[in-house]
Design an enzyme around this catalytic site. Structure first.
Site, PDB file in Angstrom:
ATOM      1  N   LYS A  38       0.834  -1.197   0.000  1.00 22.36           N
ATOM      2  CA  LYS A  38       0.000   0.000   0.000  1.00 22.36           C
ATOM      3  C   LYS A  38       0.875   1.255   0.000  1.00 22.36           C
ATOM      4  CE  LYS A  38      -0.370   0.128   5.058  1.00 22.36           C
ATOM      5  NZ  LYS A  38      -1.284   0.192   6.213  1.00 22.36           N
ATOM      6  N   ARG A 136     -10.710   0.565  14.847  1.00 26.25           N
ATOM      7  CA  ARG A 136     -10.774   1.278  13.581  1.00 26.25           C
ATOM      8  C   ARG A 136     -11.825   0.576  12.724  1.00 26.25           C
ATOM      9  NH1 ARG A 136      -4.578   1.871  11.555  1.00 26.25           N
ATOM     10  NH2 ARG A 136      -5.219  -0.171  10.758  1.00 26.25           N
ATOM     11  N   TYR A 270      15.044  30.446   6.482  1.00 28.12           N
ATOM     12  CA  TYR A 270      13.939  31.274   6.948  1.00 28.12           C
ATOM     13  C   TYR A 270      13.926  31.426   8.464  1.00 28.12           C
ATOM     14  CZ  TYR A 270      11.985  30.673   2.257  1.00 28.12           C
ATOM     15  OH  TYR A 270      11.787  30.663   0.898  1.00 28.12           O
ATOM     16  N   MET A 318      10.891  24.396   1.290  1.00 28.24           N
ATOM     17  CA  MET A 318      10.151  23.481   0.417  1.00 28.24           C
ATOM     18  C   MET A 318      11.070  22.618  -0.432  1.00 28.24           C
ATOM     19  SD  MET A 318       7.196  24.284  -2.427  1.00 28.24           S
ATOM     20  CE  MET A 318       6.072  24.977  -1.210  1.00 28.24           C
TER      21      MET A 318
END
Length: 384
Positions: A38, A136, A270, A318
């Protein structure tokens, strides 16, 4: 193949994956093995990993979504294949026509599978999931008698074949957790109810990766191996990968995009959360949160550059982050290794997980499609 110059690459060692499958089969010699691919093979590439797992003896493949399973069929897989995360209106008919085992955790899902089977004139392969304590998906014990009765009626009609009964552990990665024994007890009781109702499944399964490695009493007919397939320990408490004969499959690398000398007091990235303590050399690694590097690895993520472990200096952007090389030197194009097996001095995915307060599953799975996968080792044939 690994030497082709590129910004970054996730090198996937398919020989290691095949060896991991063999080690997991040895850990559960009385059960069949499902290779769970998956989320694009936990970020490693579903089709190449499925092919390698099949070649190493995995009798089953598993996916979460039906779309993932259908993509494997489109790639040529013809073996036993199961998917389990359904929502109303899902592609039941396509899955049934592709001979995929579908999972039902409640009456609504069973009825949609039955309707789709009638519509396409095929017998649906259906596995019923029990909620034995994970909370779940899965049918709770109170509703189980009705679900198995409805499934048995549909089976007697010839519309479906109940091929499996299954559940999932909550805490198998925590040795000795009381929920483990409790879930085993509930699962056995629910299996007994299904048998009394006349269901004779091909497979009964409960064990995930940690249970495959440490709980032989949970193996039943099939074990579902996910993260261990990719050479990552399902829990540091259980041991490192080598303790189980496993080897990490993915190595994440990048080529330095810039190297420069800067003075002391120079802000980095940053927010200037890192300021150089003195004159130093900064190296730019062209990977960022757009590639799946956690932004919260700012100031904590480990990287091997110029022969030493470094820590990300300042904020992960990013597309890039910076490491401070101190008195060491490097050149643009030199290799930075974020994680790998660890036997060449590089960090591992588990080291990254500790650095960012997560688990190694997330570290490998989140590496984005922008990072090319480069397959090495025993690639196997061209078909699955």
């Amino acid at each position: 193949m690994d030497e082709t110059p590129m910004r970054a690459r996730a090198v996937v060692d398919l020989t290691a994956l095949r060896d991991n499958v063999r080690a997991l089969r040895e850990a559960a010699p009385t059960a069949e093995l499902m290779a769970v691919v998956k989320s694009d093979g936990y970020g490693h590439g579903a089709v190449p990993c499925a092919r390698a797992a099949r070649a190493a003896g995995a009798g089953w493949l598993g996916t979460a979504t039906p779309e993932e399973a259908l993509a494997l069929r489109a790639a040529g897989d013809q073996g036993r294949l199961m998917c389990w995360l359904w929502t109303p209106g899902g592609p039941w008919r396509q899955a049934i026509e592709a001979d995929i085992d579908v999972s039902a955790s409640g009456a609504w899902a069973l009825r949609e599978a039955v309707a789709a089977a009638r519509a396409c004139g095929r017998v649906a392969r259906v596995q019923l999931k029990a909620d034995t304590g994970l909370g779940r998906n899965g049918c709770p014990p109170a509703d189980w008698p009705d679900l198995i009765a409805e499934a048995r009626a549909a089976e007697a009609e010839g519309v479906i074949r109940v091929t499996g009964l299954w559940s999932h552990f909550a805490c198998a990665d925590e040795p000795g957790h009381p929920s483990i024994a409790a879930q085993l007890t509930v699962f056995r009781e629910m299996l007994d109810q299904a048998e009394r109702a006349g269901l004779r499944p091909e497979v009964r399964h409960l064990a995930n990766s940690p249970a495959t490695l440490t709980l032989p009493e949970s193996h039943f007919d099939l074990v579902r191996t996910g993260i261990a397939l990719y050479g990552i320990s399902p829990s540091p408490e259980l041991g490192v990968p080598a303790d189980f004969g496993l080897r990490p499959v993915m190595t994440l690398k990048a080529s330095l995009a810039a190297v420069k000398r800067v003075p002391g007091g120079h802000g980095v990235s940053y927010g200037h959360r890192y300021v150089t303590p003195g004159e130093t050399t900064l190296a730019l690694v062209p990977l960022g949160y757009g590639d799946g590097i956690p932004r919260h690895a700012s100031g904590t993520g480990p990287v091997l550059v110029a022969g030493k472990w470094r820590t990300i200096a300042g904020t992960v952007a990013m597309d890039q982050f910076v490491v401070d090389l101190g008195g060491d030197s490097a050149e643009p194009g030199d290799e930075a290794v974020l994680f790998g097996p660890g036997d060449r001095g590089e960090p591992t995915a588990e080291d990254w997980a500790r650095a960012v307060g997560s688990i190694a599953y997330e570290i490998v799975t989140r590496i984005s499609a922008r990072v090319p996968r480069v397959y090495v080792g025993d690639l196997g044939g061209t078909g699955i």
